[in-house]
Each structure stands twice: as C-alpha cells, then as structure tokens.
Design a protein around this motif. Structure first.
Motif, PDB file in Angstrom:
ATOM      1  N   LEU A  63       0.829  -1.305  -0.169  1.00  0.00           N
ATOM      2  CA  LEU A  63       0.016   0.114   0.004  1.00  0.00           C
ATOM      3  C   LEU A  63       0.908   1.494  -0.171  1.00  0.00           C
ATOM      4  O   LEU A  63       0.506   2.470  -0.270  1.00  0.00           O
ATOM      5  CB  LEU A  63      -0.878   0.084   1.266  1.00  0.00           C
ATOM      6  N   ASN A  64       1.996   1.110   0.262  1.00  0.00           N
ATOM      7  CA  ASN A  64       3.004   2.085   0.132  1.00  0.00           C
ATOM      8  C   ASN A  64       4.270   1.959  -0.408  1.00  0.00           C
ATOM      9  O   ASN A  64       4.874   0.603  -0.189  1.00  0.00           O
ATOM     10  CB  ASN A  64       3.287   2.850   1.554  1.00  0.00           C
ATOM     11  N   PRO A  65       5.076   2.827  -1.325  1.00  0.00           N
ATOM     12  CA  PRO A  65       6.241   2.240  -1.717  1.00  0.00           C
ATOM     13  C   PRO A  65       7.493   2.139  -0.630  1.00  0.00           C
ATOM     14  O   PRO A  65       7.093   2.750   0.360  1.00  0.00           O
ATOM     15  CB  PRO A  65       6.490   3.578  -2.989  1.00  0.00           C
ATOM     16  N   PRO A  66       8.614   1.944  -1.001  1.00  0.00           N
ATOM     17  CA  PRO A  66       9.382   1.432   0.044  1.00  0.00           C
ATOM     18  C   PRO A  66      10.535   2.377   0.396  1.00  0.00           C
ATOM     19  O   PRO A  66      11.089   2.185   1.423  1.00  0.00           O
ATOM     20  CB  PRO A  66      10.080   0.121  -0.577  1.00  0.00           C
ATOM     21  N   LEU A  67      10.611   3.810  -0.297  1.00  0.00           N
ATOM     22  CA  LEU A  67      11.527   4.332  -0.088  1.00  0.00           C
ATOM     23  C   LEU A  67      11.810   4.787   1.426  1.00  0.00           C
ATOM     24  O   LEU A  67      12.588   4.849   2.018  1.00  0.00           O
ATOM     25  CB  LEU A  67      11.576   5.599  -0.950  1.00  0.00           C
ATOM     26  N   ILE A  68      10.595   5.354   1.903  1.00  0.00           N
ATOM     27  CA  ILE A  68      10.688   6.002   3.151  1.00  0.00           C
ATOM     28  C   ILE A  68      10.855   5.021   4.337  1.00  0.00           C
ATOM     29  O   ILE A  68      11.222   5.299   5.519  1.00  0.00           O
ATOM     30  CB  ILE A  68       9.486   7.032   3.504  1.00  0.00           C
ATOM     31  N   ARG A  69      10.115   3.801   3.890  1.00  0.00           N
ATOM     32  CA  ARG A  69      10.049   3.107   5.164  1.00  0.00           C
ATOM     33  C   ARG A  69      11.769   2.317   5.269  1.00  0.00           C
ATOM     34  O   ARG A  69      12.191   2.165   6.401  1.00  0.00           O
ATOM     35  CB  ARG A  69       9.347   1.610   4.436  1.00  0.00           C
ATOM     36  N   SER A  70      12.381   2.099   4.142  1.00  0.00           N
ATOM     37  CA  SER A  70      13.777   1.787   4.214  1.00  0.00           C
ATOM     38  C   SER A  70      14.478   2.839   4.784  1.00  0.00           C
ATOM     39  O   SER A  70      15.666   2.595   5.728  1.00  0.00           O
ATOM     40  CB  SER A  70      14.109   1.403   2.637  1.00  0.00           C
ATOM     41  N   TRP A  71      14.395   4.179   4.419  1.00  0.00           N
ATOM     42  CA  TRP A  71      15.012   5.217   5.124  1.00  0.00           C
ATOM     43  C   TRP A  71      14.868   5.294   6.592  1.00  0.00           C
ATOM     44  O   TRP A  71      15.885   5.402   7.350  1.00  0.00           O
ATOM     45  CB  TRP A  71      14.448   6.687   4.470  1.00  0.00           C
ATOM     46  N   SER A  72      13.538   5.020   7.024  1.00  0.00           N
ATOM     47  CA  SER A  72      13.496   4.985   8.404  1.00  0.00           C
ATOM     48  C   SER A  72      13.903   3.966   9.203  1.00  0.00           C
ATOM     49  O   SER A  72      14.415   4.034  10.355  1.00  0.00           O
ATOM     50  CB  SER A  72      11.739   5.027   8.849  1.00  0.00           C
ATOM     51  N   ALA A  73      14.135   2.926   8.380  1.00  0.00           N
ATOM     52  CA  ALA A  73      14.566   1.549   9.096  1.00  0.00           C
ATOM     53  C   ALA A  73      16.098   1.537   9.198  1.00  0.00           C
ATOM     54  O   ALA A  73      16.901   0.659   9.671  1.00  0.00           O
ATOM     55  CB  ALA A  73      14.234   0.199   8.413  1.00  0.00           C
ATOM     56  N   LEU A  74      16.919   2.436   8.322  1.00  0.00           N
ATOM     57  CA  LEU A  74      18.306   2.237   8.105  1.00  0.00           C
ATOM     58  C   LEU A  74      19.029   2.223   9.412  1.00  0.00           C
ATOM     59  O   LEU A  74      20.046   1.574   9.377  1.00  0.00           O
ATOM     60  CB  LEU A  74      18.698   3.449   7.216  1.00  0.00           C
ATOM     61  N   PRO A  75      18.852   3.025  10.307  1.00  0.00           N
ATOM     62  CA  PRO A  75      19.562   3.054  11.481  1.00  0.00           C
ATOM     63  C   PRO A  75      19.553   1.834  12.184  1.00  0.00           C
ATOM     64  O   PRO A  75      20.287   1.084  12.980  1.00  0.00           O
ATOM     65  CB  PRO A  75      19.187   4.344  12.517  1.00  0.00           C
TER      66      PRO A  75
END
Length: 586
Positions: A63-75
């Motif tokens: 339901l949402n593309p992956p960019l910001i989820r991946s960005w948030s999970a980076l740390p």
C-alpha cells in the motif's frame, strides 16, 4: 527593522537565522518523537522497512512504496533490532506484532530512531524551502517561509512520526523546484536532476503520480510566450530532454524496487481499480506488451486506487458519510491552520491580486505555486476516503511560498497597515506550539482548540493512537480492576500490563472506561481485545459515552470515564424521555 533586514541580507546572517529555526524544529520534533506512543500506520511501517532490508522483498505491504520505510529503518541495521518471523499477511499490523514480540524492551527506542530519520528529511525540506524562497523573493522572504515551516503544528506533527506524509511534502517541493529550474534553464542537467527527483517521489508515495501533470503544466506556464526567455530551443531537443527526464524517473523508480518484476506483460496482471482495469480489457495482442514498472509498484498502486474508490465512513462536524464530503479539506484547513497563518494567506492573496498588473512573471509564478495546491486539494476532495490533513500535507510548503513575499513589503512608512498586520500574524504563530508534544491534535482557537477538535474531525487529525503511554501512566497512578478500553490504534493495548475488557456496545454499564476520541464520535473500527484478537465495533457503538463528562483527558485523544449506577440511570432516563419526545435532563 532595517538593521535586521541588512543582517539577513548578509549570507552569514541569513544562514544563521535559517539554522536556528531548523534546529528549533528538530529539537521540538525530537521531544515529540520520544513522548508519543507509536501511531496507527507507523506501527507497521518501520518493521516492513526492516523486513525489506533483511529480505530484499517489497510485497509485505504494497500500500506504500518502499523508500521512506527503508530510510526510516536504516539506523536499525546498526542495532540488534530483529524483525521476528512474521507470516506473510494481509493485515500489516501482524508485522508490527512480530517486531514488538522480537524487541520487547527496545521497541520504542527503535521507533524513535525511525522518527529521527523523518526529522532529518524535515530539516532538508526546510533548507530547500529557504533556497527557493530566496531565489524567488529575497532573503527576508526566505526567512519568513522557513519560519512558517518550523512554526506549523501540522508540519511538526508529521515530522515527528515515522510515516511518508512529511517526506512526500518535501518531495513535492523538491520536484516542483527542479521543474522550475528545468523550465527556465531548459538544460540537460536539470532534465536529468528533475527526472531523478521525480523518480524518488514515486517510490515515496503513490500521490506523487500527480507530479507528472504538475511538471508539464509548470513548464508551459513558464515557457510559453515568456519574454524573459531569450533563446529558442528546437522542438526535437525539447522532446529529447523530456524523454530523458521520464526515462531517468522510470529508472530510479525501478531501481527502488531492485527491478523486481519489471517489464512483465499486461496479461500477467489482474487489476481491480477502475483506471488499471482498462489495461485488462485491451486486445490480446496489446496485452502482451511489457509494462516498464516493477510488479509490486503496479499492484500496490492498483490496490491503493481500488481502496480509495470504495465507500469509506468519513466524519465532519458530527456528521458521517460513506462517500466523503466535497468540502472536507477546505474545512480541515479552516480548523487546523493557525489563525496567524490564515491571516497571512489572506494578506498574500490580496497582494498577489494587487500586483498582477505590474509584473507578468508574478502571474506565471502564481500559477506554478497554485497548481499543486489546487490539484491536490481538488482531487482529494473528490475521494471517498478522507482521513486527515496529512493527505494534503504537500500543499503546505507552497502556501508558505505564496506568503513569503509579504516579508519584502514590510515598511512602516509606505505600508503601515500591512506591516502591522503581518507582524501581528507572525508573532502569533509560536503560540500554536504551546500544545507540544500534541501537535497532531492541534486545532485553532475559533474551532475550539484540541479540547473540542473531535467535534469537527477525527482520525489522524486528532486521534491516531499517540496517547497510549499516557493511558499506561494514568492506570499506574490510578489502578483499576479490569477497566473497559476501546483504543484507536494498532499497537496491542495489552502492552499496558493491565487486564482490560471491551466496553459494552450501545448501552452503558457501571465501571471505568478509556475511550479513544475517534471511537467516541462513532467511527466503526476493529479494536484489539486483551488476547490480541479483534472485536468489530459498529458505527456509533460507543456513542453513548458522549452523554457523560469525562473524569480525565489523556492528551487530546483518550477520555477516561467513571460511570456509577446513578450515571447509567440518568442516561436511561434521558433515552426514555427522548423516545417520548421530551427534553432529556442531564
């Protein structure tokens, strides 16, 4: 005032002001990020992002593309955070449950790390706002635009949450800025940069599809019959640059999904939304054509559009509709924008109209800044799925840019009335931050403030599950045996460490109850029971609580009630009198 203006005109003074404002926003956002419990959609965004890093898959929640989820999970990649072992599920909250179970002691810390990544994007967006506003109107205007950005409770609310809404607002700003550069300079450099930023926006949120017509309209507004553009560009070159722009955008989008499922033929899909269904109705020969987009992106976009086209209960001013309100977002802006900002918008509109005959470029620029606002608000207003101001958050930076030129008109000699009005409006804006960390629940004074916000709007406008920690602290201070709880959120309330029960529906019973504002106003919802299973509340199943005065308000999203047998009797007596057509007495 003249001395201050001169200092701001100096690059060192200008960037000092901008840095102080953005640092203030970051610190205030960090405070909110630490204080608020995990909100509704946020509960699964971070775990899904971490799952993407661990597995390289993007089909956990399309339901949402992956960019910001991946960005948030980076740390989290540099911590001991674990995803657990979730089964592939149609309910994304299951991924949050698995994450919570795998990280029982540090889960909030990990969510805060994800929120910090969004705060970084908020800072970057503020910097871009400063750069563009200074190029358009000068240094004082840029300082005003960034001041509005940092003092907006709606921006602060979303900057402190690990969701895509603040990020897509920043990418709308970045894409339109790059499109402005591309239109005026018409160079290969800006064609490629604009394409890359457009591609990043597409893997941030599906709303970014609107940026394609916005960019095209922007180019025509700035290029056609513009006397300031001296050089003519060959039509073939223009088409080639636009082709390169869209090609780069497509490449970035596919790269964001690691090119998984790209270029599959149309016949391999079975779409459900009205727009993409048309592809399934093409002749068989055309259905063999490959689609140059990732499979998960297409299926996610189709699912998102299908959901948006369905009937969904929408609430506005104590009224429910299944088809939405065409005026929903207009009223949302009336209720949730600070009055100082509303005054500045009125003053800015007057100045834009007043000066339209003096500068033809102003009309072009006005069109560029208004296009995203009108298109986004217009389309969102026609939707059946209207859940909050966050759906139109990308309009905010463009409203700030429309206001920014007022800073250049401040002059106590020539514009005395305008100067006083602007200064009063600007000085009032910091008062809207007095509700920190509850920026999400902000409502302006004439709408009744956050205390009365739920009479106008619910869901992510005021109640998104952010006050569960406050409820936990309240129950620790006021122990209650088996309270009733109806919580509008996805994190299991069993984490409170207190046994609870589902409140009775449609009629009151004596006891202590904690009721979320959205459910208090009648929103149908599937709430969590103590054992983690679901219980479906019907429309207005708990509306009877509106008859009673709460004992305590936790934040602005949870009310606590202590009902006695006498309270229940009063309610029953009022119901009986209402049935007989008499005036109930409270």
């Amino acid at each position: 005032m003249t001395s201050l203006t001169q200092r701001i005109q100096n690059p060192r003074g200008f960037w000092l002001v901008i840095s102080i404002l953005l640092l203030f926003q970051f610190c205030l956002g960090l405070y909110s990020a630490q204080k608020l419990s995990v909100t509704h959609d946020e509960y699964w965004h971070l775990p899904v992002g971490l799952l993407g890093w661990k597995t390289g898959r993007f089909d956990y929640d399309r339901l949402n593309p992956p960019l910001i989820r991946s960005w948030s999970a980076l740390p989290l990649l540099f911590t001991s955070a674990r995803t657990g072992n979730p089964e592939h599920s149609s309910d994304p909250a299951d991924y949050g449950d698995a994450f919570l179970k795998a990280n029982p002691e540090l889960d909030h810390h990990y969510y805060v790390l994800g929120r910090v990544m969004i705060l970084i994007l908020a800072t970057a967006s503020g910097l871009l706002l400063a750069i563009w506003a200074r190029e358009l109107f000068g240094a004082p205007a840029a300082c005003l635009a960034v001041f509005l950005w940092t003092m907006s409770p709606n921006i602060l609310a979303n900057a402190a949450l690990g969701t895509q809404d603040l990020a897509i607002a920043g990418f709308f700003l970045a894409t339109v800025y790059c499109g402005w550069k591309f239109a005026l300079q018409d160079s290969w450099k800006w064609a490629l940069i604009t394409g890359a930023v457009l591609g990043l926006a597409q893997i941030t949120k599906y709303t970014a599809i609107l940026l394609v017509p916005i960019l095209i309209l922007e180019w025509f507004l700035l290029r056609i019959k513009n006397p300031d553009i001296k050089s003519e560009t060959a039509r073939k070159t223009i088409l080639a640059r636009w082709g390169a722009l869209f090609l780069v955008s497509c490449l970035v989008l596919n790269a964001g999904y690691l090119f998984q499922g790209s270029f599959q033929p149309i016949r391999d899909y079975q779409f459900h939304s009205s727009e993409l269904k048309l592809l399934n109705q093409l002749p068989s020969l055309l259905q063999s054509l490959p689609l140059p987009l990732p499979r998960d992106y297409l299926l996610g976009f189709d699912l998102q559009r299908y959901i948006m086209q369905q009937s969904h209960p929408t609430y506005l001013d104590m009224e429910w509709r299944l088809t939405g309100f065409r005026s929903y977002y207009v009223y949302t802006l009336i209720y949730k924008l600070p009055h100082g900002m509303q005054l500045l918008l009125i003053l800015a509109a007057f100045q834009w109209i007043k000066q339209r005959r003096t500068t033809f470029l102003s009309l072009r620029l006005l069109g560029v800044l208004l296009t995203p606002v009108l298109l986004l608000v217009g389309i969102a207003s026609l939707s059946n799925n209207q859940l909050g101001l966050r759906y139109i958050l990308p309009v905010m930076p463009f409203l700030f840019l429309l206001i920014a030129p007022l800073a250049e008109l401040i002059d106590r000699e020539q514009h005395k009335v305008l100067t006083v009005a602007v200064i009063v409006a600007v000085l009032s804006l910091p008062f809207s931050l007095r509700f920190a960390p509850d920026h999400l629940a902000y409502f302006n004074e004439l709408s009744g403030g956050p205390e009365n916000g739920s009479f106008h709007l619910i869901d992510s406008n005021i109640d998104w599950g952010q006050d569960l920690y406050r409820l936990k602290a309240y129950l620790e201070e006021h122990p209650v045996d088996n309270p009733g709880l109806a919580y509008f959120g996805t994190i299991p309330p069993s984490t409170l460490g207190t046994a609870y029960r589902v409140p009775p529906e449609l009629h009151p019973e004596p006891g202590t109850y904690a009721i979320s504002a959205s459910l208090l106003q009648g929103r149908p919802y599937s709430i969590r029971k103590m054992d983690g299973s679901r219980h479906n509340l019907g429309t207005d199943a708990l509306g009877y609580f509106r008859f009673f005065e709460p004992t305590a308000r936790l934040g602005y999203s949870i009310n606590v009630y202590k009902l006695t047998p006498e309270d229940v009797y009063r309610w029953q007596n009022a119901v009986n009198q209402a049935r007989m057509g008499l005036m109930p007495s409270r």
